[in-house]
Design a protein around this motif. Structure first.
Motif, mmCIF file in Angstrom:
data_model
loop_
_atom_site.group_PDB
_atom_site.id
_atom_site.type_symbol
_atom_site.label_atom_id
_atom_site.label_comp_id
_atom_site.label_asym_id
_atom_site.label_seq_id
_atom_site.Cartn_x
_atom_site.Cartn_y
_atom_site.Cartn_z
ATOM 1 N N MET A 76 -17.327 -47.245 11.765
ATOM 2 C CA MET A 76 -16.530 -47.670 12.920
ATOM 3 C C MET A 76 -17.365 -48.508 13.881
ATOM 4 O O MET A 76 -16.870 -49.432 14.523
ATOM 5 N N THR A 77 -18.627 -48.149 14.034
ATOM 6 C CA THR A 77 -19.562 -48.951 14.811
ATOM 7 C C THR A 77 -20.970 -48.554 14.370
ATOM 8 O O THR A 77 -21.125 -47.586 13.611
ATOM 9 N N TYR A 78 -21.963 -49.307 14.772
ATOM 10 C CA TYR A 78 -23.323 -49.003 14.308
ATOM 11 C C TYR A 78 -24.328 -49.634 15.258
ATOM 12 O O TYR A 78 -23.990 -50.509 16.071
ATOM 13 N N THR A 79 -25.556 -49.165 15.147
ATOM 14 C CA THR A 79 -26.651 -49.857 15.813
ATOM 15 C C THR A 79 -27.835 -49.907 14.853
ATOM 16 O O THR A 79 -27.825 -49.227 13.817
ATOM 17 N N ILE A 80 -28.783 -50.745 15.182
ATOM 18 C CA ILE A 80 -29.998 -50.835 14.373
ATOM 19 C C ILE A 80 -31.176 -50.595 15.303
ATOM 20 O O ILE A 80 -31.324 -51.291 16.310
ATOM 21 N N ALA A 96 -28.072 -46.983 12.094
ATOM 22 C CA ALA A 96 -27.392 -45.752 12.504
ATOM 23 C C ALA A 96 -25.910 -46.037 12.690
ATOM 24 O O ALA A 96 -25.506 -46.588 13.705
ATOM 25 N N VAL A 98 -21.772 -44.987 13.029
ATOM 26 C CA VAL A 98 -20.851 -43.907 13.379
ATOM 27 C C VAL A 98 -19.687 -44.034 12.399
ATOM 28 O O VAL A 98 -19.078 -45.102 12.295
ATOM 29 N N TRP A 107 -15.267 -39.038 14.757
ATOM 30 C CA TRP A 107 -16.318 -39.858 14.170
ATOM 31 C C TRP A 107 -17.615 -39.069 14.145
ATOM 32 O O TRP A 107 -17.825 -38.205 14.988
ATOM 33 N N ILE A 108 -18.493 -39.413 13.225
ATOM 34 C CA ILE A 108 -19.739 -38.669 13.135
ATOM 35 C C ILE A 108 -20.899 -39.620 12.833
ATOM 36 O O ILE A 108 -20.757 -40.547 12.041
ATOM 37 N N MET A 109 -22.008 -39.390 13.514
ATOM 38 C CA MET A 109 -23.141 -40.300 13.398
ATOM 39 C C MET A 109 -23.985 -39.981 12.169
ATOM 40 O O MET A 109 -23.818 -38.950 11.531
ATOM 41 N N GLY A 110 -24.900 -40.841 11.864
ATOM 42 C CA GLY A 110 -25.823 -40.598 10.765
ATOM 43 C C GLY A 110 -26.771 -41.755 10.596
ATOM 44 O O GLY A 110 -26.822 -42.667 11.424
ATOM 45 N N VAL A 111 -27.531 -41.703 9.527
ATOM 46 C CA VAL A 111 -28.447 -42.783 9.175
ATOM 47 C C VAL A 111 -27.939 -43.390 7.876
ATOM 48 O O VAL A 111 -27.491 -42.667 6.982
ATOM 49 N N VAL A 122 -18.956 -53.363 10.547
ATOM 50 C CA VAL A 122 -17.869 -52.439 10.879
ATOM 51 C C VAL A 122 -16.819 -52.539 9.780
ATOM 52 O O VAL A 122 -16.494 -53.634 9.315
#
Lengths: 147, 410
Positions: A76-80, A96, A98, A107-111, A122
């Protein structure tokens, strides 16, 4: 004058308890031992949460219906990230995302591994890579990989 | 509800990284004195005081009581408000309620932050401590190396998920965030009360700053500032005694949603870039202010953008343009001080962030534009109505204030 002075003290963090920890998170952790993701469904509106809160965030009623969700989902979204939490540069940038898992509304975060930073986007489909040895800890969901 | 006007504004002479020459109370008193000297009022004219700053960011738990005699509050009603980044506007709203309700006629709202005396990361950590502790208990790796411990550092880490989602849904690129940061630092160069000023800022220069957490660069991020802001509010009758020209409150509103981003323990159900609270609060405010089409009726906007992309994102959320349109307005030069929809002529929070003052300054800067007193950063168009936006909480709380150049008609 000194810029900074250090004052010694202690802070007992063992007293922080969440009621949620005892319900939805416990259910999730127990399921993870068997490689399952078990959330909680609202019997009124059908919203599925992982981990499940003890009340529906939309209907504000108590909920307690275990529901298994898929270990596949969509970014759904992410960052680096380019540095660790202490600010030291990472050897490889860390992605990382979501993720919204299939059959789940939260939603759940992770690597994310196995993808170059420039290729992540996305809407990308991913799945959970389970840890080889599962212990009922959040570390059991080791990371996400492309589907 | 009675009409309430802003009749006086006072800033500390500067907003900078470190005010070592004064302590917290002394620094606050500079803004109080400025507000008094700008209005000709004194302590005897103030009926009640509202005070706002971040929770314990300086390690001082009751700064309003320490500063009590520096803010003309001895023997008077005094309350402190703390709602996170939005604190300054929440304090302003409380001052508004004091007068609109009929309880008081002249109220002083005092806001400050002296970030150099504390550690903002420690302050921010205090916001999420219970959740982090529960996450650690459940086995999460908070260093972010594996599993679900993909926690970024402080609010920059959290906000990167918002920026990433905003870019996806709007069609804007990281170069638009670069340009927004540059635009506001150029504006800041014209504001004597701004902190980071760069008259020659360009998107290219911002793009050379390192990526902190995609798509957030160092150049997109607000500074930590020391400074204080005071506003004096008055009822219509009292305002007539004090000044010929006030900026009038036409509406206030606020709204919260669930704690977005990294809310593992309670399940995140909201897109951090959807920001329903901004949509709800702004629509309520427009309705209360009798504004049918904010795009046409609002002349000036101050957005709380601790991170540069938020000016663009919130313009869309608060209905000043369509989704996906803000970066196009930026390309067309409409967001500049000479444009049709000038935003953050003050330089925004991305240029100056003494947190307790930051949401308050959005209101006072709108007031200065309406009063024509913004000086070098006065926008070219006439400003009759303006909207101020505050953002904070656990990323999910929004405050809105609509101001006009005349008292609101019933």
């Amino acid at each position: 004058m000194e810029e900074t002075r250090v004052v010694q003290g202690t802070w007992d963090i063992s007293t922080f308890k969440f009621r949620i920890e005892g319900v939805g998170l416990r259910r999730m952790l127990d399921g993870m031992k068997e490689g399952k993701l078990v959330g909680t469904r609202c019997h009124k509106c059908g919203t599925v949460y992982l981990p499940g809160p003890f009340y529906c965030r939309k209907c504000h009623i108590e909920i307690n219906e275990p529901t298994e969700v898929s270990d596949h989902g969509e970014i759904m979204t992410y960052t680096i990230g380019y540095a660790d939490v202490r600010g030291n540069p990472l050897d490889e940038p860390r992605i990382a995302p979501v993720v919204k898992l299939d059959g789940c509304d939260s939603w759940i975060m992770g690597v994310l591994q196995g993808v170059k930073p420039e290729d992540v986007h996305v809407g990308m489909r991913v799945k959970v890579q389970w840890a080889e040895e599962r212990t009922g800890s959040l570390q059991d969901m080791a990371y996400y990989v492309p589907e | 509800m009675r009409n309430v006007g802003i009749v006086g504004i006072g800033y500390t002479p500067v907003f900078v990284s470190k005010r070592k020459d004064v302590n917290i109370s002394e620094m606050i008193s500079e803004a109080v004195e400025a507000a008094f000297s700008n209005t000709g009022l004194g302590p005897k004219d103030i009926d009640a005081v509202v005070f706002g700053n971040m929770h314990t960011f300086e390690g001082v738990n009751l700064p309003h009581l320490w500063a009590a005699d520096y803010i003309a509050s001895l023997g008077k009603p005094l309350m402190r408000i703390a709602t996170g980044g939005t604190t300054g506007m929440s304090a302003f709203h409380a001052g508004y309620y004091h007068i609109a309700s009929g309880l008081h006629d002249v109220v002083m709202v005092v806001t400050y932050e002296k970030q150099s005396e504390g550690d903002s990361q420690v302050g921010l950590m205090g916001i999420i401590t219970p959740e982090v502790m529960a996450m650690i208990a459940a086995g999460i790796d908070v260093t972010g190396g594996s599993g679900m411990g993909a926690i970024g550092g402080g609010s920059a880490g959290g906000i990167s998920f918002q920026a990433s989602s905003y870019l996806h849904h709007s069609g804007a690129g990281i170069e638009h965030i670069d340009e927004q940061a540059a635009l506001e630092r150029r504006n800041a160069a014209k504001n004597p009360y701004a902190h980071l000023k760069d008259p020659d800022a360009t998107a290219e220069k911002v793009a050379q700053t390192p990526l902190v957490s995609w798509p957030i660069r160092f150049g997109h991020i607000c500074p930590t500032s020391d400074g204080a802001t005071v506003a004096i509010l008055a009822s219509e009758k009292a305002a007539a005694r004090i000044t010929e020209k006030a900026a009038w409150v036409h509406a206030v509103a606020n709204c919260a949603s669930d704690a977005t981003t990294a809310n593992l323990i309670e399940s995140q159900i909201t897109d951090p870039a959807e920001h329903l609270p901004a949509i709800i609060a702004s629509r309520q405010a427009y309705e209360r202010a009798g504004i049918a089409d904010p795009k046409k009726e609002i002349d000036y906007v101050e957005i709380y953008n601790g991170f540069a992309h938020q000016a663009l994102m919130y313009l869309e959320k608060i209905g000043m343009c369509e989704v996906g349109e803000a970066h196009k307005l930026q390309e067309a030069g409409e967001l500049e001080m000479s444009g049709r929809m000038p935003v953050n002529a003050s330089g925004g929070v991305v240029s100056t962030n003494a947190i307790g003052t930051s949401a308050m300054n959005r209101v006072t800067e709108c007031a200065l534009q309406i009063l024509g007193q913004a000086g070098e950063h006065q926008v070219e168009k006439d400003v009759h109505k303006a909207v101020a936006h505050g953002w904070g909480g656990m990323m999910q709380y929004v405050t809105i204030t609509v101001l006009g150049d005349k008292p609101k008609k019933d």
